[in-house]
Design a protein around this motif. Structure first.
Motif, PDB file in Angstrom:
ATOM      1  N   LEU A  72      -8.625  14.422  15.510  1.00 47.69           N
ATOM      2  CA  LEU A  72      -8.120  15.336  14.486  1.00 47.69           C
ATOM      3  C   LEU A  72      -8.813  15.058  13.162  1.00 47.69           C
ATOM      4  O   LEU A  72      -9.094  13.905  12.829  1.00 47.69           O
ATOM      5  CB  LEU A  72      -6.608  15.181  14.317  1.00 47.69           C
ATOM      6  CG  LEU A  72      -5.735  15.553  15.512  1.00 47.69           C
ATOM      7  CD1 LEU A  72      -4.261  15.315  15.181  1.00 47.69           C
ATOM      8  CD2 LEU A  72      -5.959  17.005  15.922  1.00 47.69           C
ATOM      9  N   VAL A  73      -9.074  16.119  12.420  1.00 53.68           N
ATOM     10  CA  VAL A  73      -9.720  15.989  11.115  1.00 53.68           C
ATOM     11  C   VAL A  73      -8.683  15.565  10.085  1.00 53.68           C
ATOM     12  O   VAL A  73      -7.649  16.218   9.918  1.00 53.68           O
ATOM     13  CB  VAL A  73     -10.373  17.316  10.695  1.00 53.68           C
ATOM     14  CG1 VAL A  73     -10.944  17.198   9.278  1.00 53.68           C
ATOM     15  CG2 VAL A  73     -11.465  17.708  11.683  1.00 53.68           C
ATOM     16  N   GLU A  74      -8.980  14.460   9.400  1.00 51.33           N
ATOM     17  CA  GLU A  74      -8.100  13.952   8.354  1.00 51.33           C
ATOM     18  C   GLU A  74      -8.959  13.415   7.216  1.00 51.33           C
ATOM     19  O   GLU A  74      -9.692  12.441   7.403  1.00 51.33           O
ATOM     20  CB  GLU A  74      -7.183  12.840   8.876  1.00 51.33           C
ATOM     21  CG  GLU A  74      -6.195  13.298   9.928  1.00 51.33           C
ATOM     22  CD  GLU A  74      -5.295  12.171  10.415  1.00 51.33           C
ATOM     23  OE1 GLU A  74      -5.521  11.018   9.972  1.00 51.33           O
ATOM     24  OE2 GLU A  74      -4.414  12.424  11.243  1.00 51.33           O
ATOM     25  N   ALA A  75      -8.865  14.042   6.050  1.00 56.57           N
ATOM     26  CA  ALA A  75      -9.558  13.556   4.849  1.00 56.57           C
ATOM     27  C   ALA A  75     -11.047  13.333   5.115  1.00 56.57           C
ATOM     28  O   ALA A  75     -11.582  12.248   4.867  1.00 56.57           O
ATOM     29  CB  ALA A  75      -8.902  12.279   4.331  1.00 56.57           C
ATOM     30  N   HIS A  76     -11.721  14.355   5.642  1.00 60.54           N
ATOM     31  CA  HIS A  76     -13.167  14.327   5.885  1.00 60.54           C
ATOM     32  C   HIS A  76     -13.576  13.280   6.924  1.00 60.54           C
ATOM     33  O   HIS A  76     -14.729  12.865   6.967  1.00 60.54           O
ATOM     34  CB  HIS A  76     -13.938  14.091   4.582  1.00 60.54           C
ATOM     35  CG  HIS A  76     -13.642  15.107   3.529  1.00 60.54           C
ATOM     36  ND1 HIS A  76     -14.056  16.412   3.619  1.00 60.54           N
ATOM     37  CD2 HIS A  76     -12.944  15.011   2.359  1.00 60.54           C
ATOM     38  CE1 HIS A  76     -13.636  17.082   2.549  1.00 60.54           C
ATOM     39  NE2 HIS A  76     -12.966  16.251   1.776  1.00 60.54           N
ATOM     40  N   ARG A  77     -12.627  12.864   7.729  1.00 54.98           N
ATOM     41  CA  ARG A  77     -12.928  11.967   8.832  1.00 54.98           C
ATOM     42  C   ARG A  77     -12.238  12.481  10.091  1.00 54.98           C
ATOM     43  O   ARG A  77     -11.367  13.343  10.024  1.00 54.98           O
ATOM     44  CB  ARG A  77     -12.458  10.531   8.521  1.00 54.98           C
ATOM     45  CG  ARG A  77     -13.209   9.891   7.359  1.00 54.98           C
ATOM     46  CD  ARG A  77     -12.831   8.432   7.189  1.00 54.98           C
ATOM     47  NE  ARG A  77     -11.421   8.270   6.856  1.00 54.98           N
ATOM     48  CZ  ARG A  77     -10.818   7.087   6.704  1.00 54.98           C
ATOM     49  NH1 ARG A  77     -11.524   5.973   6.866  1.00 54.98           N
ATOM     50  NH2 ARG A  77      -9.539   7.012   6.395  1.00 54.98           N
TER      51      ARG A  77
END
Length: 701
Positions: A196-201
């Protein structure tokens, strides 16, 4: 293109120059479909394939649809719609066309989807050709049947996975569905990875088979050289055709997974509303390459998974918010109560799994009350209530109502007054919600419990031997409604809580079952309590557990209060009863309270005297004043142990002692008081007075 004179549209700029001879040699026609206007332009060969003259065709799909049988049209529309939604670049399909003479001829179309910079489809440019000859050959028909069967199986996998994902409520549920053997195994995948994408990671949430975790990939940057990072950056699927392709494209990752015998892989971006929320990878160990149909199926699967993941993420976020808000509204701690064991529980609802519906207006509270003895059993108010509705507004109203009810009780008001004031507060809160509530004021030194009910279900009482019964309590209207209709009278019921007995208060979520009568639910609960553990905490856990097993869908608030056995006689205590004019039940309840208190406080020898005097004082107050009377009993400790009786009214006129005469039936009240009590008197109380008397009740040794 179509020979339509001045009305004909020009060929698109990205269409090959002079395509007609090339297409004609292959017996193909071309079309250009503008998705914004809905108009489709066809060339002359396409008109021939559909057996439609140029002057019969106005560029509308509906007009062209007259040549396609309804069953074929529905299948073709579904195929195109799926390609438009799942991000595909092209599609292909066989369908039949009905010619002028009524005959059906096989046709094949291939469309190329043109999208704008936001991924929105704007045009479809494609070809159409007569496929009758190729499908008339037995071998061709067999191959086509095999392809159709394969597509049906693949489509079935997508449909089954989509149906299963519809019931997934959390991210873990989504992963479990995808790992199910009936899902990915039919697609031939060995394992699955997902992030999952979270804060550009990208945070890894599913890592494939046991032992396949690659160190350093739990959190990876979107700009790093990993396949999931690539598909998130580009918003395009990445199909890895071979081990060589994998090793060359991702040299950082490949050395860590060589032992997994991966021969190919499909990495899909999980896109919702043109925004990537994550990525998924399907790893294969027994195949190389992907056909166009397989790619389309996988892209369609990725679109379905993305929608399910977003729904699951929303659900988890709102559930966390709901649970946090609910816990903030409920008491943070329950005070320890001398002379009692207490257990409270709350179970949030799961009404249809609806987002934002896991919070409601059920609450419990335990309130230390003034006037309790410095040692021994204390005085507490036990509250259970339920504000109408399952939303944040219900929880907000509940929080305010709980606070004001606690304040009214802590000020020392009688149970009836506490309930009436809470009803007025809710009515003036400018809300359309009402609330049911039950308030029990317990003196644990005497075991006397005064109960007021506002539209709520009755309490239960469990004896030390395990037997349990429902305690009928006279009630008034729910809070808010009683103030609206001007009916603020709440009758007070008195009961005895002997040592070892347990009082159970709960909301209707613990007894209501779909399609079942409330009385039946109360009988089931009574049986559950009777057969449950002796310890109140274990019993509370068991009742909540049973509610979950039975699929009860409403919120549940539960409060259990067990009076401990008294090892030594307790001193001190205070009881109060409100007696309204013209209410014979209130007098009966007052007498019951007196008998229970006198027995508990060790004054049995003077019980008749105390009851007679108290009854006389209450009767005089009701007869000679216009308002209600408040009867208070308390134990005074000092040089002598005394039981004090006070009757307060709203009249300032002082009582007079007079002779009754030989045949008089009145005038004997104060003579009786003077004769039977050790001391008595009158005190001014604001706008009224209190007549009091005391009885010496020595402590038994």
């Amino acid at each position: 293109m179509a020979d339509r004179g001045a009305s004909a549209l020009s060929l698109p700029d990205d269409w090959p120059a002079h395509p007609d001879p090339i297409l004609a040699l292959n017996r193909m026609g071309s079309f250009d479909w503008d998705l914004d206007t809905g108009l489709m332009v066809m060339d002359a060969r396409a008109h021939e394939i559909f057996d439609m003259r140029p002057d019969e065709y106005d560029g509308r799909i509906e007009t062209l649809g007259r040549r396609v049988p309804p069953s074929e049209s529905r299948r073709l529309d579904a195929h195109v719609s799926r390609a438009l939604k799942d991000g595909s670049e092209n599609y292909g399909a066989y369908f039949r066309v009905r010619r002028r003479d009524g005959s059906l001829r096989w046709t094949h179309t291939q469309g190329y989807i043109r999208r704008d910079e936001n991924g929105r489809p704007r045009r479809i440019i494609g070809i159409v050709r007569d496929a009758t000859q190729e499908l008339s050959d037995p071998e061709a028909r067999r191959e086509q049947a095999e392809q159709d069967d394969m597509r049906r199986r693949q489509t079935s996998v997508v449909e089954l996975s989509t149906a299963a994902l519809a019931h997934a409520r959390t991210v873990t549920d989504v992963i479990d569905v995808l790992k199910d053997t009936r899902g990915l195994a039919h697609l031939g995948a060995t394992s699955l990875v997902m992030g999952l994408v979270e804060a550009h990671r990208i945070r890894l949430i599913a890592e494939g088979p046991v032992g396949s975790f690659v160190p350093g990939t739990r959190l990876t940057g979107i700009d790093e050289q990993y396949p999931m990072s690539e598909v998130v950056r580009t918003l395009r699927p990445r199909f890895i055709e071979s081990p060589e392709d994998f090793a060359e494209s991702y040299p950082v990752l490949w050395p860590h997974i060589t032992d997994l015998n991966i021969t190919s892989a499909a990495y899909l971006p999980l896109i919702v509303q043109a925004r990537p929320i994550g990525a998924m990878g399907l790893l294969y160990s027994d195949r190389r390459g992907f056909t166009p149909e397989e790619r389309n199926v996988l892209v369609a699967l990725g679109s379905s998974i993305a929608q399910s993941l977003q729904r699951a993420m929303f659900y988890e976020q709102e559930k966390d918010l709901a649970e946090g808000l609910q816990q903030a509204m409920l008491p943070r701690t329950i005070p320890s109560v001398p002379g009692a064991d207490v257990a409270v529980r709350y179970r949030s609802s799961e009404v249809g799994g609806s987002l934002g519906r896991d919070i409601g207006g059920d609450w419990y509270d335990l309130i230390p009350l003034p006037g309790g003895p410095p040692s021994g059993g204390g005085r507490v108010g036990a509250v259970i209530g339920d504000v109408q509705g399952h939303d944040t507004h219900a929880a907000a109203v509940m929080g305010q109502l709980r606070i004001v009810l606690r304040a009214y009780a802590a000020e020392g008001h009688t149970p009836a007054t506490v309930m009436a004031r809470a009803s007025v507060f809710l009515h003036e809160l400018d809300t359309d919600r009402f609330a049911t509530c039950l308030y029990a004021e317990a003196d644990l030194a005497t075991g006397v419990v005064q109960v007021v009910r506002a539209g709520h279900i009755d309490p239960l009482l469990r004896a030390p031997d395990g037997s349990c019964r429902r305690v009928p309590v006279d009630g008034g209207l729910p809070l808010g409604l009683s103030a609206e209709f001007g009916v603020l009278e709440y009758p007070v019921s008195t009961m005895e809580l002997d040592p070892g007995h347990t009082l159970l208060l709960c909301t209707d979520g613990l007894v209501e079952q779909p399609g079942a009568d409330l009385d039946d639910g109360m009988q089931i609960l009574t049986s559950d309590v009777a057969t449950g553990p002796d310890d109140v905490r274990a019993l509370a856990d068991r009742l909540i557990e049973l509610a979950g097993e039975r699929g009860l869908e409403d919120d549940v608030a539960l409060l259990l209060l067990r009076r401990r056995g008294l090892d030594t006689p307790r001193t001190g205590g205070r009881l109060q009863q409100h007696v309204a004019p013209g209410d014979p039940e209130a007098l009966t309840q007052a007498r019951h309270m007196i008998r229970a208190a006198v027995r508990s406080w060790g004054a049995v020898d003077r019980a008749d005297e105390i009851e007679l005097v108290a009854d006389e004082l209450v009767t005089n107050a009701l007869m000679h004043t216009e308002g209600a009377a408040v009867l208070t009993l308390r134990v005074l400790t000092g040089a002598d142990r005394r039981l004090r009786v006070e009757v307060e009214d709203t009249s300032s006129a002082l009582p007079r002692r007079r002779e009754a005469g030989e045949s008089g039936v009145s005038g004997r009240g104060l003579l009786l008081v003077d004769l039977l009590t050790d001391v008595w008197g009158v005190e001014a109380r604001g706008g009224g007075k209190a007549v009091w008397c005391e009885f010496v009740v020595p402590v038994r040794r």
